[in-house]
Design a protein around this motif. Structure first.
Motif, PDB file in Angstrom:
ATOM      1  N   TYR A   1       0.835  -1.198   0.000  1.00  0.00           N
ATOM      2  CA  TYR A   1       0.000   0.000   0.000  1.00  0.00           C
ATOM      3  C   TYR A   1       0.871   1.249   0.000  1.00  0.00           C
ATOM      4  N   ASP A   2       0.317   2.317  -0.566  1.00  0.00           N
ATOM      5  CA  ASP A   2       1.025   3.594  -0.609  1.00  0.00           C
ATOM      6  C   ASP A   2       0.785   4.438   0.629  1.00  0.00           C
ATOM      7  N   VAL A   3      -0.377   4.279   1.246  1.00  0.00           N
ATOM      8  CA  VAL A   3      -0.737   5.137   2.367  1.00  0.00           C
ATOM      9  C   VAL A   3      -1.856   4.468   3.169  1.00  0.00           C
ATOM     10  N   VAL A   4      -1.922   4.791   4.450  1.00  0.00           N
ATOM     11  CA  VAL A   4      -3.052   4.399   5.286  1.00  0.00           C
ATOM     12  C   VAL A   4      -3.892   5.642   5.534  1.00  0.00           C
ATOM     13  N   LEU A   5      -5.173   5.562   5.208  1.00  0.00           N
ATOM     14  CA  LEU A   5      -6.142   6.624   5.489  1.00  0.00           C
ATOM     15  C   LEU A   5      -7.025   6.129   6.616  1.00  0.00           C
ATOM     16  N   THR A   6      -7.032   6.837   7.737  1.00  0.00           N
ATOM     17  CA  THR A   6      -7.782   6.340   8.885  1.00  0.00           C
ATOM     18  C   THR A   6      -8.421   7.478   9.665  1.00  0.00           C
TER      19      THR A   6
ATOM     20  N   LYS B   1       4.668   0.394   8.713  1.00  0.00           N
ATOM     21  CA  LYS B   1       5.649   1.410   8.313  1.00  0.00           C
ATOM     22  C   LYS B   1       5.211   2.143   7.048  1.00  0.00           C
ATOM     23  N   LEU B   2       3.937   2.589   7.071  1.00  0.00           N
ATOM     24  CA  LEU B   2       3.362   3.286   5.927  1.00  0.00           C
ATOM     25  C   LEU B   2       3.058   4.741   6.284  1.00  0.00           C
TER      26      LEU B   2
ATOM     27  N   LYS C   1       5.762   9.767  -0.734  1.00  0.00           N
ATOM     28  CA  LYS C   1       6.007   8.744   0.297  1.00  0.00           C
ATOM     29  C   LYS C   1       5.989   9.341   1.708  1.00  0.00           C
ATOM     30  N   GLY C   2       5.088  10.275   1.914  1.00  0.00           N
ATOM     31  CA  GLY C   2       4.963  10.922   3.218  1.00  0.00           C
ATOM     32  C   GLY C   2       5.161  12.422   3.102  1.00  0.00           C
TER      33      GLY C   2
END
Length: 527
Positions: free
Chosen positions: A145-150, A165-166, A469-470
């Motif tokens: 995955y590229d990103v966690v959306l939460t 580590k995302l 990437k962040g």
């Protein structure tokens, strides 16, 4: 080949190809990313789903982690693939008519906090189940995955992003204990009201004492009720350990579901992006039967009422009094009411299990919105310029309505004061005093007057994190500092030590000189 076709057919083909080419040229390039979404159920899911719909429309691949006991997050959807975690028991619906027979603000607050505490316990179990399942962990790692959306109101996704580590983007207003700004931005309690305090940004000394008291409750809630559940997981599964507050502060971008048309001005941070009202859109046409009912109101217009997704029904005596007030009004009423039908419902009142709230708020016939003060409803009322008669039930709802009342766009009736007389007076005041509508429409104009729509803002920054990437360059390093360094207590200690040494040295010097002079005098007398 085209030469053998009839001319009108060839012309149609060329037109079709031209339209396709123009569409391709006008469509911005989009490299679809892979997004892991860890939502919170209930009304929070409404917000997250709207973001998911937009991300899906832009070509991103979305995976949603959900509990098997989820209320609203379906396992199958054309928008996303899901990973379902078996979880028992399910959370109950907040309360219904039978449970709320002795309806008070404190009773509701107690039940709400109990529900939230249970939700954190279940969240901890869910995280543990994921981390203990080697196949699940491998599946999540292999997906790249590229990103966690939460949504950090429940910390499942926050811990998971750290473990994988995302980069992490928060769809946020509330964190595990309170309002998100208090975790990431300077928050002077002298003029920033704590959620639940019922205060504005203008406080007397007594109110500031009250504000500090409420802030201490939030700290206690985090340290005692919420933190320990997640701390145990961090110690067991996260290398080096962690705590929820530091994990929240590590988030790359905070998509904050508020703005300063609605909220009080306050300090903020570079990685906080304000998207208040991002879910709002122009009203769509109502279903035919509902449109006919609305139009039958004529010049008097329509009143709509709903108390949100967590409340099924008010106690029958209060519901009867509200219904009797509605029955006397010349307006038509659409009331989302689940449960026993009030005995005093008039012919002008339509009871429904569900209503297209956004479309009704955007209808020119709608005059007043009777609501509990949830963030979504308040922002939709601002967007469409409809004044609010508020009946707050618990948590942030009074504070939300207070912000509108301070701007002259809402009137609040506290839960304990709701009866036929107070409800009728409040309703007529909001209906007939033009200032309420004028002030709300002013807020609507301010909200809409911005260079980039909130949804576009949200998507840009989410994709920004994926591209780079962040976004660590936007994140303050303050969260790495111990509390005594953050508040410069160590600096104060050094300065106090230096001043003390200087003073003691000066005193010692004077004492030495005085003693020496005294000795010299004694010697001179002896001679």
């Amino acid at each position: 080949m085209l030469g053998k076709m009839p001319s009108h057919y060839a012309c149609g083909v060329f037109t079709f190809l031209s339209v396709c080419l123009i569409s391709l040229l006008l469509t911005p390039p989009c490299d679809g990313g892979k997004i892991l979404v860890v939502p919170v159920d209930g009304s929070h899911w409404i917000n997250m789903k709207i973001l998911i719909e937009e991300l899906h429309a832009r070509g991103h691949s979305i995976t949603v982690i959900r509990a098997s006991t989820s209320w609203y997050i379906t396992e199958k959807s054309p928008l996303y693939t899901s990973i379902t975690i078996p979880l028992f028991p399910p959370l109950e619906s907040f309360f219904d008519e039978e449970r709320a027979s002795a309806l008070t603000f404190f009773k509701l607050t107690k039940e709400f906090l109990t529900m939230i505490s249970e939700a954190h316990v279940l969240s901890s179990k869910m995280v543990t189940q994921i981390f203990d399942d080697e196949n699940m962990v491998k599946k999540l790692l292999d997906a790249q995955y590229d990103v966690v959306l939460t949504d950090p109101a429940i910390a499942t996704g926050v811990v998971l992003a750290k473990y994988l580590k995302l980069p992490m983007v928060l769809n946020v207003r509330w964190v595990t204990s309170g309002e998100g700004h208090f975790v990431i931005a300077p928050s002077p309690l002298s003029y920033i009201p704590v959620p639940g305090s019922g205060l504005t940004d203008k406080m007397s000394i007594i109110q500031r004492v009250k504000n500090i008291f409420f802030h201490s409750i939030i700290i206690f809630q985090q340290k005692v009720m919420v933190g320990p559940s997640y701390d145990a997981i961090c110690d067991k599964y996260i290398e080096g350990g962690c705590d929820i507050i530091s994990l929240l502060q590590e988030a790359d971008i905070w998509l904050f579901r508020t703005d300063f048309v609605f909220d009080f001005p306050r300090p903020t941070m570079p990685n906080v992006i304000y998207i208040g009202g991002f879910q709002c859109k122009p009203a769509q046409a109502l279903p035919t039967d509902l449109e006919d009912f609305v139009q039958s109101a004529g010049e008097h217009g329509v009143i709509i009422m709903t108390l949100g997704t967590l409340v099924n029904a008010l106690p029958s005596d209060i519901a009867d009094e509200i219904a009797s007030v509605f029955a006397k009004m010349p307006q038509k009423v659409i009331w989302r009411h689940i449960g026993k039908r009030p005995s005093t419902v008039g012919n002008n009142t339509l009871l429904v299990n569900w209503m297209p709230q956004k479309d009704l708020l955007g209808h020119p016939q709608t005059k007043v919105f009777v609501a509990h003060g949830g963030t979504n409803g308040v922002q939709e009322a601002i967007y469409h310029g409809v004044p609010v008669l508020g009946i707050p039930l618990f948590f942030d709802q009074y504070d939300n309505l207070l912000r509108l009342q301070e701007r002259g766009a809402s009137k609040i009736i506290e839960l304990a004061d709701v009866n036929g007389k107070s409800f009728e007076q409040g309703l007529k005041e909001v209906l007939h005093q033009a200032s309420y509508r004028q002030n709300m429409q002013r807020l609507s104009r301010l909200h809409k007057d911005q260079p980039i729509p909130p949804m576009e803002h949200a998507i840009f920054w989410l994709e920004y994190v994926m591209r780079h990437k962040g976004a660590p360059h936007l994140r303050t390093e303050a969260y790495r500092m111990p509390w005594y360094s953050y508040y410069c207590l160590d600096v104060l200690l050094v300065l106090l030590t230096a001043v003390t040494v200087l003073l003691l040295s000066t005193l010692a010097m004077f004492r030495f000189l005085c003693c020496r002079r005294k000795r010299e005098k004694i010697k001179s007398k002896q001679h």
